[in-house]
Design a protein around this motif. Structure first.
Motif, PDB file in Angstrom:
ATOM      1  N   MET A   1      68.114  71.897  46.422  1.00 15.02           N
ATOM      2  CA  MET A   1      67.076  70.980  46.852  1.00 15.02           C
ATOM      3  C   MET A   1      67.142  70.830  48.369  1.00 15.02           C
ATOM      4  SD  MET A   1      65.756  70.351  43.906  1.00 15.02           S
ATOM      5  CE  MET A   1      64.592  69.073  44.209  1.00 15.02           C
ATOM      6  N   LEU A   2      66.003  70.601  48.947  1.00 16.36           N
ATOM      7  CA  LEU A   2      65.941  70.381  50.385  1.00 16.36           C
ATOM      8  C   LEU A   2      66.159  68.905  50.696  1.00 16.36           C
ATOM      9  CD1 LEU A   2      62.781  72.489  51.294  1.00 16.36           C
ATOM     10  CD2 LEU A   2      65.183  73.128  51.535  1.00 16.36           C
ATOM     11  N   PRO A   3      66.708  68.620  51.889  1.00 14.80           N
ATOM     12  CA  PRO A   3      66.809  67.214  52.278  1.00 14.80           C
ATOM     13  C   PRO A   3      65.402  66.622  52.434  1.00 14.80           C
ATOM     14  CG  PRO A   3      67.683  68.662  54.005  1.00 14.80           C
ATOM     15  CD  PRO A   3      67.231  69.525  52.876  1.00 14.80           C
ATOM     16  N   LYS A   4      65.274  65.336  52.167  1.00 16.35           N
ATOM     17  CA  LYS A   4      63.960  64.686  52.310  1.00 16.35           C
ATOM     18  C   LYS A   4      63.481  64.740  53.750  1.00 16.35           C
ATOM     19  CE  LYS A   4      64.743  61.682  48.458  1.00 16.35           C
ATOM     20  NZ  LYS A   4      63.926  61.203  47.459  1.00 16.35           N
ATOM     21  N   ASP A   5      64.414  64.577  54.686  1.00 13.16           N
ATOM     22  CA  ASP A   5      64.087  64.601  56.108  1.00 13.16           C
ATOM     23  C   ASP A   5      64.579  65.911  56.703  1.00 13.16           C
ATOM     24  OD1 ASP A   5      63.565  64.139  58.767  1.00 13.16           O
ATOM     25  OD2 ASP A   5      65.117  62.603  59.015  1.00 13.16           O
ATOM     26  N   LEU A   6      63.705  66.898  56.753  1.00 18.07           N
ATOM     27  CA  LEU A   6      64.101  68.205  57.275  1.00 18.07           C
ATOM     28  C   LEU A   6      64.438  68.159  58.763  1.00 18.07           C
ATOM     29  CD1 LEU A   6      61.678  70.524  55.291  1.00 18.07           C
ATOM     30  CD2 LEU A   6      64.149  70.335  55.035  1.00 18.07           C
ATOM     31  N   VAL A  15      71.994  78.923  58.919  1.00 21.49           N
ATOM     32  CA  VAL A  15      71.706  78.688  57.506  1.00 21.49           C
ATOM     33  C   VAL A  15      71.254  79.993  56.844  1.00 21.49           C
ATOM     34  CG1 VAL A  15      70.144  77.492  55.910  1.00 21.49           C
ATOM     35  CG2 VAL A  15      71.023  76.296  57.935  1.00 21.49           C
ATOM     36  N   VAL A  16      71.840  80.303  55.689  1.00 21.19           N
ATOM     37  CA  VAL A  16      71.364  81.408  54.862  1.00 21.19           C
ATOM     38  C   VAL A  16      70.962  80.805  53.518  1.00 21.19           C
ATOM     39  CG1 VAL A  16      73.680  82.045  54.051  1.00 21.19           C
ATOM     40  CG2 VAL A  16      71.845  83.720  53.955  1.00 21.19           C
ATOM     41  N   ALA A  17      69.776  81.166  53.037  1.00 22.87           N
ATOM     42  CA  ALA A  17      69.282  80.576  51.792  1.00 22.87           C
ATOM     43  C   ALA A  17      68.440  81.597  51.040  1.00 22.87           C
ATOM     44  CB  ALA A  17      68.445  79.336  52.096  1.00 22.87           C
ATOM     45  N   SER A  18      68.586  81.591  49.729  1.00 22.25           N
ATOM     46  CA  SER A  18      67.828  82.495  48.864  1.00 22.25           C
ATOM     47  C   SER A  18      67.203  81.687  47.735  1.00 22.25           C
ATOM     48  CB  SER A  18      68.758  83.558  48.274  1.00 22.25           C
ATOM     49  OG  SER A  18      69.366  84.314  49.300  1.00 22.25           O
ATOM     50  N   ALA A  31      59.584  78.384  52.116  1.00 20.52           N
ATOM     51  CA  ALA A  31      58.633  78.315  53.236  1.00 20.52           C
ATOM     52  C   ALA A  31      58.826  77.037  54.043  1.00 20.52           C
ATOM     53  CB  ALA A  31      57.198  78.410  52.721  1.00 20.52           C
ATOM     54  N   ARG A  32      59.018  75.910  53.349  1.00 17.92           N
ATOM     55  CA  ARG A  32      59.229  74.643  54.067  1.00 17.92           C
ATOM     56  C   ARG A  32      60.516  74.686  54.891  1.00 17.92           C
ATOM     57  NH1 ARG A  32      57.822  72.632  49.108  1.00 17.92           N
ATOM     58  NH2 ARG A  32      59.875  71.709  48.736  1.00 17.92           N
ATOM     59  N   LEU A  33      61.585  75.219  54.298  1.00 21.13           N
ATOM     60  CA  LEU A  33      62.858  75.304  55.019  1.00 21.13           C
ATOM     61  C   LEU A  33      62.734  76.237  56.211  1.00 21.13           C
ATOM     62  CD1 LEU A  33      65.839  74.572  55.254  1.00 21.13           C
ATOM     63  CD2 LEU A  33      66.339  76.452  53.664  1.00 21.13           C
ATOM     64  N   ARG A  34      62.156  77.413  56.002  1.00 17.78           N
ATOM     65  CA  ARG A  34      62.002  78.386  57.086  1.00 17.78           C
ATOM     66  C   ARG A  34      61.188  77.799  58.235  1.00 17.78           C
ATOM     67  NH1 ARG A  34      59.160  81.767  54.557  1.00 17.78           N
ATOM     68  NH2 ARG A  34      60.853  82.719  53.391  1.00 17.78           N
ATOM     69  N   VAL A  43      69.297  78.909  63.786  1.00 20.90           N
ATOM     70  CA  VAL A  43      69.425  80.296  63.349  1.00 20.90           C
ATOM     71  C   VAL A  43      69.443  80.313  61.821  1.00 20.90           C
ATOM     72  CG1 VAL A  43      70.947  82.311  63.337  1.00 20.90           C
ATOM     73  CG2 VAL A  43      70.685  80.951  65.429  1.00 20.90           C
ATOM     74  N   HIS A  44      68.665  81.223  61.226  1.00 20.30           N
ATOM     75  CA  HIS A  44      68.600  81.238  59.764  1.00 20.30           C
ATOM     76  C   HIS A  44      68.140  82.578  59.208  1.00 20.30           C
ATOM     77  CE1 HIS A  44      64.520  80.323  61.070  1.00 20.30           C
ATOM     78  NE2 HIS A  44      64.124  80.859  59.931  1.00 20.30           N
ATOM     79  N   ASP A  45      68.427  82.749  57.933  1.00 15.88           N
ATOM     80  CA  ASP A  45      67.911  83.847  57.122  1.00 15.88           C
ATOM     81  C   ASP A  45      67.526  83.204  55.793  1.00 15.88           C
ATOM     82  OD1 ASP A  45      67.383  85.977  55.463  1.00 15.88           O
ATOM     83  OD2 ASP A  45      69.323  86.958  55.743  1.00 15.88           O
ATOM     84  N   VAL A  46      66.258  82.907  55.646  1.00 18.42           N
ATOM     85  CA  VAL A  46      65.736  82.270  54.431  1.00 18.42           C
ATOM     86  C   VAL A  46      64.795  83.268  53.766  1.00 18.42           C
ATOM     87  CG1 VAL A  46      64.368  80.362  53.502  1.00 18.42           C
ATOM     88  CG2 VAL A  46      65.897  79.960  55.449  1.00 18.42           C
ATOM     89  N   HIS A  47      65.042  83.533  52.495  1.00 15.28           N
ATOM     90  CA  HIS A  47      64.226  84.527  51.791  1.00 15.28           C
ATOM     91  C   HIS A  47      63.878  84.017  50.397  1.00 15.28           C
ATOM     92  CE1 HIS A  47      62.668  88.576  51.168  1.00 15.28           C
ATOM     93  NE2 HIS A  47      63.162  88.505  49.949  1.00 15.28           N
ATOM     94  N   GLU A  48      62.657  84.318  49.979  1.00 13.56           N
ATOM     95  CA  GLU A  48      62.228  84.012  48.619  1.00 13.56           C
ATOM     96  C   GLU A  48      61.966  85.325  47.892  1.00 13.56           C
ATOM     97  OE1 GLU A  48      59.460  80.672  47.461  1.00 13.56           O
ATOM     98  OE2 GLU A  48      58.151  82.415  47.171  1.00 13.56           O
ATOM     99  N   TYR A  49      62.550  85.454  46.704  1.00 17.16           N
ATOM    100  CA  TYR A  49      62.355  86.632  45.858  1.00 17.16           C
ATOM    101  C   TYR A  49      61.265  86.293  44.856  1.00 17.16           C
ATOM    102  CZ  TYR A  49      66.618  88.193  48.027  1.00 17.16           C
ATOM    103  OH  TYR A  49      67.553  88.567  48.961  1.00 17.16           O
TER     104      TYR A  49
END
Length: 108
Positions: A1-6, A15-18, A31-34, A43-49
């Motif tokens: 889950m994402l934090p309420k306050d991004l 951050v790395v997230a899948s 998309a919201r996190l990215r 710095v991040h690598d956020v990907h949706e499969y």
């Protein structure tokens, strides 16, 4: 889950997230996190499969055996192809951002 306050992610470590695109509980989270991390300069690598669902990184089916057919219909469970790519991304990200820089030993 994402934090309420991004915006609370300002100054965060890399951050790395899948995410699984078929994960109904986290629809749009990637998309919201990215977008937030881009805006905050983190710095991040956020990907949706797109083909993967919730628990796609698991090696085995999720939940109690009688409920597994229901979970599969809901798009939950392993996705070996997405998982292999996600693991490779995570390992590469960690190697890049968690490696200790080598310094030469000072001669005495």
């Amino acid at each position: 889950m994402l934090p309420k306050d991004l915006d609370a992610l300002a100054g965060a470590c890399p951050v790395v997230a899948s995410y699984g695109g078929r994960d109904r509980a986290l629809r749009g989270a990637a998309a919201r996190l990215r977008t937030s991390l881009d805006r905050l300069g983190v710095v991040h690598d956020v990907h949706e499969y797109p083909q993967a669902g919730h628990s796609f990184l698991n090696d085995a089916e999720v939940g109690p055996r009688p409920l597994r057919p229901l979970f599969r219909v809901m798009g939950m469970g392993p996705d070996p192809e997405a998982a292999a790519d996600a693991v490779q991304r995570i390992e590469t990200f960690f190697a890049t951002h968690l490696s200790t820089p080598h310094t030469e030993k000072a001669e005495s």
